[in-house]
Design an enzyme around this catalytic site. Structure first.
Site, PDB file in Angstrom:
ATOM      1  N   SER A  51       2.241   7.371   6.358  1.00  0.00           N
ATOM      2  CA  SER A  51       2.873   6.169   6.013  1.00  0.00           C
ATOM      3  C   SER A  51       2.578   5.359   4.673  1.00  0.00           C
ATOM      4  CB  SER A  51       2.576   5.302   6.962  1.00  0.00           C
ATOM      5  OG  SER A  51       1.203   5.052   7.133  1.00  0.00           O
TER       6      SER A  51
ATOM      7  N   HIS B  48      -3.140   0.476   4.917  1.00  0.00           N
ATOM      8  CA  HIS B  48      -2.172   0.818   4.204  1.00  0.00           C
ATOM      9  C   HIS B  48      -2.510  -0.246   2.809  1.00  0.00           C
ATOM     10  CE1 HIS B  48      -0.468   1.533   7.955  1.00  0.00           C
ATOM     11  NE2 HIS B  48       0.112   2.481   7.302  1.00  0.00           N
TER      12      HIS B  48
ATOM     13  N   ASP C  35      -4.126  -4.047   5.399  1.00  0.00           N
ATOM     14  CA  ASP C  35      -4.398  -4.388   6.838  1.00  0.00           C
ATOM     15  C   ASP C  35      -5.771  -3.435   7.229  1.00  0.00           C
ATOM     16  OD1 ASP C  35      -3.199  -1.817   6.396  1.00  0.00           O
ATOM     17  OD2 ASP C  35      -1.684  -2.245   7.789  1.00  0.00           O
TER      18      ASP C  35
END
Length: 270
Positions: free
Chosen positions: A49, A211, A208
């Protein structure tokens, strides 16, 4: 009254005259550089991600695409939530479909290194030794598809500020393993974990805990460009001294630019 007699010419002579006139007119009209015959290559980002989200505004992948504009197409092959085991399952034919892979940036480990047995995310866990083996298989698969001389850069997982299913000490083990695997394969690597934690207020590089924040994307891009230019100087793009751009005639690189720059055309070609 004098009558002019026309001698009939063979059809072959008429065809020859027409061809000569055609090529002369084409040569006179061709005053410009014409289309570039060089196919543009690809820089592939293969990861989880953190890679998938890198094409967001200000993301490190978007910045990389700007760096390589008109010299290589930056392809985002980031898959949210993936670990190295799942990455291997989706690689079939991934690189064969590309025309000329200039560089592959492999960026896994943030999910492999979750704590085993800690809730739903533990399904992503890959033992650190297996993680190293999987990285080797990923490299082998890339080169089997894109060519044995394909340039590859391994990125270690970055640090984390989370204290639940991810802890920084554990992530560090995977960063060390990625570096060891790169050394074993004779590949360059970028130790994001060490480089990022060496900077002040590195916790602010994450939105967070996992990320990247806008500042984190900027830091990763800067570190990445330095690593690419050091490991593969033939891929470096020197910015135009007047505009700071990498995508105009003033920029310099061993990578051939795609199609002529506008200054290569003349007014007569309007």
């Amino acid at each position: 009254m004098t009558t002019i007699q026309y001698k009939k010419r063979p059809a072959s002579e008429l065809i020859l005259v027409i061809l000569v006139l055609f090529f002369i007119s084409g040569a006179m009209a061709d005053t410009g550089p014409g289309p570039c015959k060089v196919d543009i290559g690809e820089v592939v980002l293969f990861g989880d991600s953190i890679t998938q989200q890198s094409f967001s505004v200000g993301g490190w992948g978007a910045r990389l695409a700007d760096y390589f504009q008109r010299r290589a197409d930056v392809m985002n092959r980031g898959f949210s939530g993936y670990n190295t085991a799942w990455a291997l399952r989706v690689m079939d034919g991934m690189f064969k479909k590309m025309s000329k892979v200039e560089l592959v940036i492999v960026f896994f480990g943030a999910n492999d290194g979750v704590k085993d047995g800690m809730g739903p995310t533990s399904r992503q866990f890959v033992p650190v030794e297996k993680y190293g083996e999987n990285l080797e298989k990923i490299v082998q698969e890339i080169r089997s598809q894109a060519g044995s001389e394909t340039r590859i850069l391994l990125l270690t997982p970055p640090p984390t500020t989370r204290t639940d299913e991810r802890i920084n000490d554990n992530t560090k083990r995977y960063a060390v393993q990625a570096g060891k695997t790169a050394a074993k394969l004779g590949l360059p690597s970028l130790d994001l974990h060490t480089n990022m934690t060496a900077l002040p207020d590195w916790e602010g590089f994450f939105r967070d805990g996992l990320h990247l924040s806008p500042k984190g994307n900027e830091v990763v891009y800067d570190l990445l460009i330095s690593a690419v230019e050091a490991a593969y100087p033939d891929l470096a793009v020197a910015r135009c001294p007047h505009t700071g751009s990498t995508g105009n005639a003033g920029a310099r690189s061993s990578l051939t630019h795609y199609q002529p720059f506008h200054g290569e055309f003349s007014r007569e070609e309007l």
